[in-house]
Design a protein around this motif. Structure first.
Motif, PDB file in Angstrom:
ATOM      1  N   TYR A  24       0.879  -1.173   0.000  1.00 15.97           N
ATOM      2  CA  TYR A  24       0.000   0.000   0.000  1.00 15.97           C
ATOM      3  C   TYR A  24       0.914   1.221   0.000  1.00 15.97           C
ATOM      4  O   TYR A  24       1.397   1.665   1.049  1.00 15.97           O
ATOM      5  CB  TYR A  24      -0.923  -0.008   1.209  1.00 15.97           C
ATOM      6  N   SER A  25       1.186   1.747  -1.176  1.00 11.87           N
ATOM      7  CA  SER A  25       2.193   2.792  -1.353  1.00 11.87           C
ATOM      8  C   SER A  25       1.892   4.117  -0.658  1.00 11.87           C
ATOM      9  O   SER A  25       2.828   4.802  -0.243  1.00 11.87           O
ATOM     10  CB  SER A  25       2.449   3.031  -2.843  1.00 11.87           C
ATOM     11  N   PRO A  26       0.609   4.542  -0.507  1.00 14.13           N
ATOM     12  CA  PRO A  26       0.368   5.832   0.148  1.00 14.13           C
ATOM     13  C   PRO A  26       0.955   5.937   1.556  1.00 14.13           C
ATOM     14  O   PRO A  26       1.226   7.043   2.019  1.00 14.13           O
ATOM     15  CB  PRO A  26      -1.157   5.938   0.160  1.00 14.13           C
ATOM     16  N   LEU A  27       1.147   4.812   2.252  1.00 13.36           N
ATOM     17  CA  LEU A  27       1.724   4.839   3.593  1.00 13.36           C
ATOM     18  C   LEU A  27       3.139   4.270   3.624  1.00 13.36           C
ATOM     19  O   LEU A  27       3.683   4.027   4.697  1.00 13.36           O
ATOM     20  CB  LEU A  27       0.822   4.073   4.575  1.00 13.36           C
ATOM     21  N   MET A  28       3.725   4.084   2.460  1.00 13.04           N
ATOM     22  CA  MET A  28       5.057   3.481   2.390  1.00 13.04           C
ATOM     23  C   MET A  28       6.130   4.564   2.286  1.00 13.04           C
ATOM     24  O   MET A  28       6.016   5.480   1.468  1.00 13.04           O
ATOM     25  CB  MET A  28       5.135   2.537   1.187  1.00 13.04           C
ATOM     26  N   PRO A  29       7.195   4.491   3.098  1.00 14.14           N
ATOM     27  CA  PRO A  29       8.282   5.464   2.984  1.00 14.14           C
ATOM     28  C   PRO A  29       8.911   5.417   1.593  1.00 14.14           C
ATOM     29  O   PRO A  29       9.122   4.340   1.040  1.00 14.14           O
ATOM     30  CB  PRO A  29       9.285   5.009   4.052  1.00 14.14           C
ATOM     31  N   VAL A  30       9.213   6.581   1.039  1.00 18.11           N
ATOM     32  CA  VAL A  30       9.783   6.659  -0.309  1.00 18.11           C
ATOM     33  C   VAL A  30      11.093   5.865  -0.388  1.00 18.11           C
ATOM     34  O   VAL A  30      11.311   5.089  -1.328  1.00 18.11           O
ATOM     35  CB  VAL A  30      10.011   8.129  -0.713  1.00 18.11           C
ATOM     36  N   LYS A  31      11.958   6.053   0.600  1.00 17.41           N
ATOM     37  CA  LYS A  31      13.261   5.373   0.585  1.00 17.41           C
ATOM     38  C   LYS A  31      13.076   3.850   0.577  1.00 17.41           C
ATOM     39  O   LYS A  31      13.739   3.134  -0.178  1.00 17.41           O
ATOM     40  CB  LYS A  31      14.093   5.798   1.794  1.00 17.41           C
ATOM     41  N   PHE A  32      12.179   3.367   1.402  1.00 22.35           N
ATOM     42  CA  PHE A  32      11.959   1.922   1.484  1.00 22.35           C
ATOM     43  C   PHE A  32      11.318   1.400   0.203  1.00 22.35           C
ATOM     44  O   PHE A  32      11.710   0.344  -0.313  1.00 22.35           O
ATOM     45  CB  PHE A  32      11.079   1.598   2.689  1.00 22.35           C
ATOM     46  N   ARG A  33      10.345   2.113  -0.326  1.00 22.04           N
ATOM     47  CA  ARG A  33       9.698   1.683  -1.570  1.00 22.04           C
ATOM     48  C   ARG A  33      10.713   1.637  -2.715  1.00 22.04           C
ATOM     49  O   ARG A  33      10.736   0.682  -3.503  1.00 22.04           O
ATOM     50  CB  ARG A  33       8.538   2.621  -1.923  1.00 22.04           C
ATOM     51  N   ASN A  34      11.561   2.658  -2.801  1.00 21.32           N
ATOM     52  CA  ASN A  34      12.599   2.663  -3.833  1.00 21.32           C
ATOM     53  C   ASN A  34      13.571   1.499  -3.659  1.00 21.32           C
ATOM     54  O   ASN A  34      14.065   0.937  -4.641  1.00 21.32           O
ATOM     55  CB  ASN A  34      13.362   3.989  -3.819  1.00 21.32           C
ATOM     56  N   ASP A  35      13.827   1.141  -2.413  1.00 21.03           N
ATOM     57  CA  ASP A  35      14.723   0.014  -2.142  1.00 21.03           C
ATOM     58  C   ASP A  35      14.111  -1.295  -2.635  1.00 21.03           C
ATOM     59  O   ASP A  35      14.811  -2.152  -3.197  1.00 21.03           O
ATOM     60  CB  ASP A  35      15.034  -0.066  -0.648  1.00 21.03           C
ATOM     61  N   LEU A  36      12.799  -1.453  -2.445  1.00 22.32           N
ATOM     62  CA  LEU A  36      12.128  -2.651  -2.970  1.00 22.32           C
ATOM     63  C   LEU A  36      12.258  -2.726  -4.485  1.00 22.32           C
ATOM     64  O   LEU A  36      12.545  -3.798  -5.051  1.00 22.32           O
ATOM     65  CB  LEU A  36      10.655  -2.645  -2.575  1.00 22.32           C
ATOM     66  N   LEU A  37      12.067  -1.591  -5.160  1.00 19.78           N
ATOM     67  CA  LEU A  37      12.186  -1.562  -6.618  1.00 19.78           C
ATOM     68  C   LEU A  37      13.622  -1.864  -7.044  1.00 19.78           C
ATOM     69  O   LEU A  37      13.852  -2.604  -8.015  1.00 19.78           O
ATOM     70  CB  LEU A  37      11.746  -0.194  -7.150  1.00 19.78           C
ATOM     71  N   ARG A  38      14.575  -1.319  -6.311  1.00 25.72           N
ATOM     72  CA  ARG A  38      15.987  -1.564  -6.628  1.00 25.72           C
ATOM     73  C   ARG A  38      16.331  -3.052  -6.478  1.00 25.72           C
ATOM     74  O   ARG A  38      17.159  -3.581  -7.224  1.00 25.72           O
ATOM     75  CB  ARG A  38      16.876  -0.722  -5.708  1.00 25.72           C
ATOM     76  N   ARG A  39      15.687  -3.707  -5.543  1.00 26.88           N
ATOM     77  CA  ARG A  39      15.925  -5.134  -5.322  1.00 26.88           C
ATOM     78  C   ARG A  39      15.206  -6.012  -6.337  1.00 26.88           C
ATOM     79  O   ARG A  39      15.326  -7.237  -6.296  1.00 26.88           O
ATOM     80  CB  ARG A  39      15.499  -5.523  -3.903  1.00 26.88           C
ATOM     81  N   GLY A  40      14.432  -5.394  -7.237  1.00 29.09           N
ATOM     82  CA  GLY A  40      13.782  -6.140  -8.308  1.00 29.09           C
ATOM     83  C   GLY A  40      12.360  -6.560  -8.034  1.00 29.09           C
ATOM     84  O   GLY A  40      11.794  -7.365  -8.784  1.00 29.09           O
ATOM     85  N   PHE A  41      11.742  -6.017  -6.995  1.00 28.73           N
ATOM     86  CA  PHE A  41      10.362  -6.372  -6.700  1.00 28.73           C
ATOM     87  C   PHE A  41       9.391  -5.670  -7.649  1.00 28.73           C
ATOM     88  O   PHE A  41       9.501  -4.469  -7.888  1.00 28.73           O
ATOM     89  CB  PHE A  41       9.995  -5.977  -5.263  1.00 28.73           C
ATOM     90  N   GLU A  42       8.456  -6.440  -8.179  1.00 29.28           N
ATOM     91  CA  GLU A  42       7.268  -5.868  -8.817  1.00 29.28           C
ATOM     92  C   GLU A  42       6.251  -5.626  -7.712  1.00 29.28           C
ATOM     93  O   GLU A  42       6.076  -6.478  -6.821  1.00 29.28           O
ATOM     94  CB  GLU A  42       6.701  -6.837  -9.850  1.00 29.28           C
ATOM     95  N   LEU A  43       5.592  -4.482  -7.734  1.00 30.55           N
ATOM     96  CA  LEU A  43       4.690  -4.123  -6.654  1.00 30.55           C
ATOM     97  C   LEU A  43       3.237  -4.202  -7.093  1.00 30.55           C
ATOM     98  O   LEU A  43       2.845  -3.585  -8.079  1.00 30.55           O
ATOM     99  CB  LEU A  43       5.003  -2.707  -6.154  1.00 30.55           C
ATOM    100  N   ILE A  44       2.461  -4.973  -6.358  1.00 30.64           N
ATOM    101  CA  ILE A  44       1.018  -5.016  -6.555  1.00 30.64           C
ATOM    102  C   ILE A  44       0.414  -3.969  -5.637  1.00 30.64           C
ATOM    103  O   ILE A  44       0.518  -4.062  -4.409  1.00 30.64           O
ATOM    104  CB  ILE A  44       0.455  -6.410  -6.247  1.00 30.64           C
ATOM    105  N   GLU A  45      -0.205  -2.952  -6.228  1.00 29.25           N
ATOM    106  CA  GLU A  45      -0.685  -1.803  -5.482  1.00 29.25           C
ATOM    107  C   GLU A  45      -2.126  -2.019  -5.006  1.00 29.25           C
ATOM    108  O   GLU A  45      -3.052  -2.110  -5.799  1.00 29.25           O
ATOM    109  CB  GLU A  45      -0.610  -0.544  -6.349  1.00 29.25           C
ATOM    110  N   VAL A  46      -2.295  -2.079  -3.692  1.00 27.93           N
ATOM    111  CA  VAL A  46      -3.623  -2.225  -3.115  1.00 27.93           C
ATOM    112  C   VAL A  46      -4.380  -0.905  -3.256  1.00 27.93           C
ATOM    113  O   VAL A  46      -3.863   0.157  -2.893  1.00 27.93           O
ATOM    114  CB  VAL A  46      -3.520  -2.612  -1.625  1.00 27.93           C
ATOM    115  N   PRO A  47      -5.603  -0.933  -3.791  1.00 31.32           N
ATOM    116  CA  PRO A  47      -6.372   0.317  -3.923  1.00 31.32           C
ATOM    117  C   PRO A  47      -6.803   0.842  -2.556  1.00 31.32           C
ATOM    118  O   PRO A  47      -6.920   0.087  -1.591  1.00 31.32           O
ATOM    119  CB  PRO A  47      -7.580  -0.103  -4.764  1.00 31.32           C
ATOM    120  N   ASP A  48      -7.053   2.147  -2.498  1.00 30.47           N
ATOM    121  CA  ASP A  48      -7.407   2.794  -1.230  1.00 30.47           C
ATOM    122  C   ASP A  48      -8.577   2.098  -0.529  1.00 30.47           C
ATOM    123  O   ASP A  48      -8.555   1.906   0.694  1.00 30.47           O
ATOM    124  CB  ASP A  48      -7.779   4.264  -1.466  1.00 30.47           C
ATOM    125  N   GLU A  49      -9.584   1.723  -1.301  1.00 34.07           N
ATOM    126  CA  GLU A  49     -10.798   1.183  -0.691  1.00 34.07           C
ATOM    127  C   GLU A  49     -10.609  -0.228  -0.129  1.00 34.07           C
ATOM    128  O   GLU A  49     -11.490  -0.749   0.573  1.00 34.07           O
ATOM    129  CB  GLU A  49     -11.958   1.188  -1.691  1.00 34.07           C
TER     130      GLU A  49
END
Length: 292
Positions: free
Chosen positions: A203-228
């Motif tokens: 859930y990216s809206p509550l995810m720290p930018v640095k940590f989210r970028n680190d996941l992407l750098r590690r090769g993770f594809e992110l499934i984004e949970v919708p707000d609702e």
């Protein structure tokens, strides 16, 4: 067969759970405790037993060895969310120190069970440090992410580092936001569920930018949970094998995204064992061994 405890997504071989009958005990216990533990509403005892029976059956049907945490008079109904009181590592269990006052006796209750079953103990988080298992997640076999939250403080994180870094484990800190404050259930795994080596539900809206970028750098594809679907625990997904997972019923958009990514998804009705207490399938389980 070689196994590891440094994974959130490999084939689950063994797990500890706290059945609803052992945690909720009775309608009287639920009535006395649900409000002070900040549940959304009081779980129905009989419905909770039925929901939990089906949840456990799914684990057993997947040939997972299931062990039970027993009734313990020193803990409360929150003990059903048994991930939080300990952390599994290949070097032994780490016994947590809870940040939620009503759960302070849970780590000791789990420690007693581990000792009775000859499960090694790596260390114990001591006050003033706090650390909860819902705030940690393995990103790979050498990297453990930990959330800095109201339940897990810097002293607890430093103790975790002292236990793991000498053994070659990198501890990555995710600085989580205030969100709804100290009384809310908000862990790292509220916004992150790895379901394969390169796939995570977030859930990216509550995810720290640095940590989210680190996941992407590690090769993770992110499934984004919708707000609702965030509040209904769309982000709380338990992998029992790579891209084979279980989630609470009622999150169809997240379910569809998982299936489009090649995941097999099983749903369970969790109104009384999950929704009301704020604990999804990852919270209900203390995974031990996974196939490496």
């Amino acid at each position: 067969m070689k196994t590891t405890r440094h994974s959130e997504y490999k084939k689950l071989e063994s797990v500890y759970i706290k059945p609803a009958i052992n945690a909720f005990i009775s309608d009287v216990h639920l009535e006395n405790q649900w409000q002070k533990l900040n549940y959304l509403s009081r779980p129905d005892f009989e419905k909770a037993l039925a929901e939990y029976s089906l949840f456990q059956k799914y684990l057993l049907d997947n040939n997972i060895k299931v062990e039970h945490f027993p009734f313990n008079q020193n803990v409360q109904i929150d003990s059903i969310y048994c991930r939080d009181a300990s952390i599994a590592t290949d070097f032994g269990m780490i016994i947590c120190n809870m940040g939620k006052g009503g759960r302070i006796n849970e780590p000791q209750s789990q420690l007693e069970v581990y000792k009775e079953n000859n499960i090694p103990i790596l260390g114990i988080i001591e006050a003033p440090g706090t650390l909860e298992g819902g705030d940690v997640a393995w990103l790979d076999d050498k990297t453990l992410a930990v959330g800095h939250t109201y339940r897990t403080n810097l002293e607890g994180i430093n103790q975790l580092k002292l236990l793991l870094e000498p053994k070659g484990i990198e501890v990555v800190i995710a600085e989580l936001p205030h969100y709804k404050g100290k009384n809310d259930v908000f862990h790292l795994m509220s916004i992150l569920s790895p379901v394969d080596k390169d796939l995570a539900v977030v859930y990216s809206p509550l995810m720290p930018v640095k940590f989210r970028n680190d996941l992407l750098r590690r090769g993770f594809e992110l499934i984004e949970v919708p707000d609702e679907e965030f509040e209904s625990m769309g982000c709380n997904v338990l992998a029992v094998a790579p891209r084979k997972c279980i989630m609470v019923k009622g999150n169809p958009k997240t379910q569809k995204l998982l299936e489009q990514a090649g995941c097999e998804v099983t749903l369970y009705k969790g109104e009384d064992i999950s929704i009301k207490g704020g604990g999804g399938p990852t919270c209900l389980t203390r995974p031990l061994d996974r196939s490496s």
